[in-house]
Design a protein around this motif. Structure first.
Motif, PDB file in Angstrom:
ATOM      1  N   GLU A 196       9.759  -3.307 -12.503  1.00 13.75           N
ATOM      2  CA  GLU A 196       8.733  -2.494 -11.848  1.00 13.75           C
ATOM      3  C   GLU A 196       7.375  -2.551 -12.545  1.00 13.75           C
ATOM      4  O   GLU A 196       6.337  -2.348 -11.915  1.00 13.75           O
ATOM      5  N   GLN A 197       7.350  -2.811 -13.848  1.00  9.63           N
ATOM      6  CA  GLN A 197       6.087  -2.823 -14.589  1.00  9.63           C
ATOM      7  C   GLN A 197       5.411  -4.191 -14.582  1.00  9.63           C
ATOM      8  O   GLN A 197       4.350  -4.352 -15.184  1.00  9.63           O
ATOM      9  N   SER A 208       0.501  -7.899  -6.670  1.00 15.06           N
ATOM     10  CA  SER A 208       1.075  -6.604  -6.309  1.00 15.06           C
ATOM     11  C   SER A 208       2.247  -6.260  -7.230  1.00 15.06           C
ATOM     12  O   SER A 208       2.813  -7.133  -7.899  1.00 15.06           O
ATOM     13  N   TYR A 209       2.611  -4.983  -7.206  1.00 14.02           N
ATOM     14  CA  TYR A 209       3.773  -4.521  -7.955  1.00 14.02           C
ATOM     15  C   TYR A 209       4.919  -4.234  -6.983  1.00 14.02           C
ATOM     16  O   TYR A 209       4.680  -3.978  -5.790  1.00 14.02           O
ATOM     17  N   PRO A 210       6.160  -4.268  -7.448  1.00 14.87           N
ATOM     18  CA  PRO A 210       7.303  -4.058  -6.555  1.00 14.87           C
ATOM     19  C   PRO A 210       7.209  -2.788  -5.705  1.00 14.87           C
ATOM     20  O   PRO A 210       7.626  -2.785  -4.548  1.00 14.87           O
ATOM     21  N   SER A 211       6.656  -1.707  -6.264  1.00 15.26           N
ATOM     22  CA  SER A 211       6.546  -0.451  -5.517  1.00 15.26           C
ATOM     23  C   SER A 211       5.627  -0.570  -4.301  1.00 15.26           C
ATOM     24  O   SER A 211       5.676   0.276  -3.400  1.00 15.26           O
ATOM     25  N   GLN A 212       4.819  -1.618  -4.264  1.00 18.09           N
ATOM     26  CA  GLN A 212       3.885  -1.819  -3.154  1.00 18.09           C
ATOM     27  C   GLN A 212       4.450  -2.746  -2.071  1.00 18.09           C
ATOM     28  O   GLN A 212       3.743  -3.073  -1.115  1.00 18.09           O
ATOM     29  N   SER A 222       7.612  -4.057   0.734  1.00 17.34           N
ATOM     30  CA  SER A 222       8.724  -3.647   1.592  1.00 17.34           C
ATOM     31  C   SER A 222      10.027  -4.217   1.030  1.00 17.34           C
ATOM     32  O   SER A 222      10.015  -5.068   0.129  1.00 17.34           O
ATOM     33  N   LYS A 225      10.470  -7.546  -1.304  1.00 18.38           N
ATOM     34  CA  LYS A 225      11.127  -7.492  -2.615  1.00 18.38           C
ATOM     35  C   LYS A 225      12.224  -8.551  -2.719  1.00 18.38           C
ATOM     36  O   LYS A 225      12.361  -9.213  -3.755  1.00 18.38           O
TER      37      LYS A 225
END
Length: 329
Positions: free
Chosen positions: A95-96, A136-140, A142, A146
């Motif tokens: 995630e980071q 982008s980061y994973p939280s952003q 769908s 992912k």
């Protein structure tokens, strides 16, 4: 080629043992997409994790291109795992890290230089259609995005084999189809052998060449998808392939027969011909038609009349027809 020989896995919990796999024999050919399907708890996820020794078998052999990897020293095993990519239901992204740095991660572990790792990651993000999401980061993302990142990461070290453990279970139907199309593209363009673990028949139907059905830790049957789907021999295969017939079978009529229509007769009016020639009515309880490998196949469950002579006329007609059939319990 991946070969599993007499593979078994037992977990010890206190004074008891749980058998997850028992005497499994499988051969997965280079270049194919091989499906392993079963109900929850059947042992399929343990099986795929034994292929790259994330789970160490209790007994048996795992041969990759003829070498028994259960006997490899740890250093050689770690090197071999670079040739076996893996994707999971939960994506398992960091995630980071950005999308790009998620894909470069296995290359960093393998000691690849920063520039070469970046170029490889950009190439793979283009392949999976995410070049515009590199920062982008994973939280952003769908769920489908992912999983595409996870696929790109699994391909980073140019693996020969790709293991997919319920890779589409968390996705909606449209996203599932797009991910499966991507896996088929990877199989064809990169010549990557793919092993698909799933409990969903639509996944096997859409992309797999051959399939093994696992039940209670053992392989119940195996073969080409078209063969297993059109003529399932084991009870578990019939349950997985024809789940929609359960309610239909709860009737109080006469004997019930399951008919299988292969490509040679699936477009013929078999039931109409049978009823007209025998002059006997039958009750259709369940019917389904699907396409495998470019040919149409079908299943049907019919209920015969209670009158024995009429039922025997239908049986005699079927015995002289090209239709595969068997009596349902």
């Amino acid at each position: 080629m991946i070969e599993l020989k007499h593979l078994s896995k037992t977990y010890k919990t206190g004074d008891s043992e749980i058998v997850a796999l028992e005497d499994v024999d499988l051969s997965i050919r280079d270049g194919e997409i091989y499906g392993i399907i079963g109900l929850s708890g059947a042992g399929k996820s343990t099986l795929v994790r034994c292929i790259n020794l994330l789970e160490k078998p209790t007994a048996g052999q795992v041969l990759i291109d003829g070498d028994d990897i259960t006997q490899l020293p740890r250093k050689e095993l770690l090197k071999l795992r670079q040739s076996i990519g893996m994707i999971f239901q939960g994506f398992n992204l960091l995630e980071q890290r950005t999308v790009l740095r998620n894909v470069t991660f296995p290359l960093e572990v393998a000691g690849v230089g920063r520039q070469a790792a970046r170029e490889r990651a950009e190439e793979l993000l283009a392949l999976v259609g995410l070049s515009d999401r590199a920062g982008s980061y994973p939280s952003q993302l769908s769920g489908g995005q992912k999983q595409r990142v996870a696929i790109a990461r699994a391909l980073a070290t140019r693996p020969k084999y790709l293991l997919c453990d319920e890779a589409t279970s968390a996705l909606d139907p449209n996203t599932t189809r797009s991910i499966l199309d991507l896996l088929r593209q990877i199989n064809e363009t990169l010549d990557v052998t793919i092993v698909v673990i799933t409990h969903e028949m639509k996944v096997i139907d859409q992309i797999c060449d051959r399939v093994a059905v696992i039940d209670h830790s053992r392989i119940a049957e195996e073969g080409r998808v078209s063969e297993v789907f059109t003529n399932p021999k084991s009870a578990i295969a019939r349950e997985l392939i024809l789940p929609g017939n359960r309610k239909a079978l709860n009737t109080k009529g006469g004997r019930r027969l399951r008919l299988t229509f292969d490509a040679s007769c699936s477009r013929s009016p078999i039931i109409s011909d049978m009823v007209l020639e025998c002059q006997v009515p039958v009750n259709i309880l369940f019917a389904d038609t699907q396409e495998f490998e470019g040919a149409v196949f079908g299943h049907m469950i019919i209920e015969l009349p209670n009158e024995e002579r009429q039922a025997d006329r239908i049986i005699t007609w079927l015995q002289n027809s090209p239709v595969e059939w068997q009596e349902e319990a």
